[in-house]
Design an enzyme around this catalytic site. Structure first.
Site, PDB file in Angstrom:
ATOM      1  N   LYS A  64       0.812  -1.228   0.000  1.00 24.62           N
ATOM      2  CA  LYS A  64       0.000   0.000   0.000  1.00 24.62           C
ATOM      3  C   LYS A  64       0.848   1.281   0.000  1.00 24.62           C
ATOM      4  O   LYS A  64       0.551   2.205  -0.755  1.00 24.62           O
ATOM      5  CB  LYS A  64      -1.018  -0.029   1.142  1.00 24.62           C
ATOM      6  CG  LYS A  64      -2.148  -1.023   0.854  1.00 24.62           C
ATOM      7  CD  LYS A  64      -3.038  -1.278   2.047  1.00 24.62           C
ATOM      8  CE  LYS A  64      -4.188  -2.230   1.672  1.00 24.62           C
ATOM      9  NZ  LYS A  64      -4.706  -2.994   2.797  1.00 24.62           N
ATOM     10  N   TYR A 189      -5.186  -5.161  -7.772  1.00 23.22           N
ATOM     11  CA  TYR A 189      -4.989  -5.155  -6.319  1.00 23.22           C
ATOM     12  C   TYR A 189      -4.510  -6.531  -5.825  1.00 23.22           C
ATOM     13  O   TYR A 189      -3.559  -6.623  -5.038  1.00 23.22           O
ATOM     14  CB  TYR A 189      -6.299  -4.733  -5.637  1.00 23.22           C
ATOM     15  CG  TYR A 189      -6.246  -4.866  -4.135  1.00 23.22           C
ATOM     16  CD1 TYR A 189      -5.536  -3.947  -3.366  1.00 23.22           C
ATOM     17  CD2 TYR A 189      -6.878  -5.927  -3.487  1.00 23.22           C
ATOM     18  CE1 TYR A 189      -5.465  -4.080  -1.981  1.00 23.22           C
ATOM     19  CE2 TYR A 189      -6.817  -6.061  -2.105  1.00 23.22           C
ATOM     20  CZ  TYR A 189      -6.101  -5.136  -1.364  1.00 23.22           C
ATOM     21  OH  TYR A 189      -6.026  -5.285  -0.001  1.00 23.22           O
ATOM     22  N   VAL A 259      -0.819  -9.114   5.905  1.00 18.13           N
ATOM     23  CA  VAL A 259      -1.249 -10.400   6.458  1.00 18.13           C
ATOM     24  C   VAL A 259      -0.356 -11.574   6.039  1.00 18.13           C
ATOM     25  O   VAL A 259      -0.546 -12.688   6.504  1.00 18.13           O
ATOM     26  CB  VAL A 259      -2.735 -10.716   6.142  1.00 18.13           C
ATOM     27  CG1 VAL A 259      -3.667  -9.767   6.875  1.00 18.13           C
ATOM     28  CG2 VAL A 259      -3.008 -10.731   4.652  1.00 18.13           C
TER      29      VAL A 259
HETATM   30  N1  GLN Z   1      -4.568  -9.063   0.338  1.00 19.16           N
HETATM   31  C1  GLN Z   1      -5.046  -8.803   1.659  1.00 19.16           C
HETATM   32  C2  GLN Z   1      -6.522  -8.465   1.655  1.00 19.16           C
HETATM   33  O1  GLN Z   1      -6.932  -7.690   0.853  1.00 19.16           O
HETATM   34  C3  GLN Z   1      -4.244  -7.682   2.254  1.00 19.16           C
HETATM   35  C4  GLN Z   1      -4.705  -7.329   3.654  1.00 19.16           C
HETATM   36  C5  GLN Z   1      -3.567  -7.069   4.609  1.00 19.16           C
HETATM   37  O2  GLN Z   1      -2.420  -7.398   4.361  1.00 19.16           O
HETATM   38  N2  GLN Z   1      -3.904  -6.530   5.741  1.00 19.16           N
HETATM   39  O3  GLN Z   1      -7.285  -8.947   2.435  1.00 19.16           O
END
Ligand code: GLN
Length: 305
Positions: A64, A189, A259
């Site tokens: 991000k 994304y 995550v």
């Molecule tokens: N790809 C994950 C999602 O969109 C990214 C979220 C994260 O890393 N917090 O759920």
């Protein structure tokens, strides 16, 4: 420094098992919860590493800030700010950030999913293949690693199961914040989240943000310093989602989690830090990773406050 890192790794090792792998993306549940690694790049050119620092993982939300950087480089601060806001949400990363209010750009933040999905539409390119290609190229450049690629199985896994993100994207479209084809935007994304990196890559990227846009050895400028200030400020207030206040008190530097278990922490003018430990806390942040950063920050007086 090597000794300190080994010592801290030993102290934080037991915390890895308290975390949970992100099984809502099925492919991520195959990770090893015991992994814990750190890579530190300092402004004197020295670097230090310990544990699973060389093990690849998917970047997830740590993309991000890079997406934000590219959106800023392509459009400038006014356009980006008016599209995806800057106020901390104090909410989970995938929150549907509305009640019965109308959804406005001011309700978004570039560090949560809705803001990031909207930012994909701000990247310049003839089509989404070119837009994603530019994001991947910038990631490689910042990490100084031309070999960075997408993890196809994580990408397909999330594309198959990412219905909450689909809902968020449709909400953005129905509110007129995005106008492009939802599946194309989401594909960009999901691919972006599936870029494969190591702690070393994250440390390199965060070092450039710490050094206000310049590479360490060559002094080459990759982006204007005002964009580093912008990204670091947004990271400080929302980089760890609804755990950002707690992180500011405990660690005290701008950072971004994902995550996949990655955290990139930026110590302005001093160092870039890349962390990996895939066991997550209830907010989706690396549990042992935060503990390691907390202890490291205490020992090295890293807090900017
Ligand atoms: N790809 C994950 C999602 O969109 C990214 C979220 C994260 O890393 N917090 O759920």
């Amino acid at each position: 420094m090597e000794e300190l890192l080994e010592e801290l790794l030993e102290e934080c090792g037991p915390y890895t098992a308290q975390g949970r792998l992100a099984d809502y993306i099925p492919e991520l549940s195959k990770g090893d919860v015991n992994d814990l690694g750190i890579y530190v790049m300092r402004s004197d050119g020295k670097h230090y590493q310990a544990g699973s620092y060389n093990k690849p993982f998917t970047i997830q939300s740590v993309i991000k800030p890079i997406l934000l950087l590219l959106a800023l480089m392509d459009n400038g601060t006014d356009v980006v700010r008016s599209h995806v806001g800057v106020e901390a949400t104090g909410k989970p990363f995938d929150a549907i950030n509305v009640t019965d209010q109308q959804l406005l750009s001011d309700h978004l933040n570039p560090m949560v999913n809705m803001g990031a999905i909207a930012m994909c539409t701000l990247v310049k390119g003839r089509d989404y293949e070119e837009r994603f290609g530019r994001l991947l190229e910038l990631t490689r450049q910042l990490a100084d690693n031309p070999e960075i690629e997408v993890d196809e199985s994580v990408y397909l896994s999330e594309k198959r199961t990412g219905n909450k993100n689909r809902a968020l994207a449709f909400l953005l479209k129905s509110s007129g914040i995005i106008s492009d084809d939802v599946e194309e935007v989401l594909d960009c994304y999901f691919r972006a989240c599936s870029i494969k990196v190591t702690c070393k890559d994250l440390a390199h990227i965060s070092y450039i943000l710490a050094n206000r846009g310049k590479r360490l050895q060559t002094d080459e400028r990759l982006f204007p310093s005002q964009y580093a200030r912008y990204v670091n400020a947004v990271l400080m207030t929302c980089g760890m989602y609804d755990g950002s206040g707690d992180f500011a008190v405990k660690v005290g530097v701008p950072a971004k989690s994902g995550v996949g278990g990655g955290i990139m922490a930026i110590v302005p003018t001093r160092m870039g830090i890349g962390i990996f430990s895939p066991g997550l806390d209830s907010k989706g942040n690396s549990l042992a990773g935060i503990k390691l950063l907390e202890l490291f920050s205490q020992r090295m007086y890293l807090s900017i406050f």
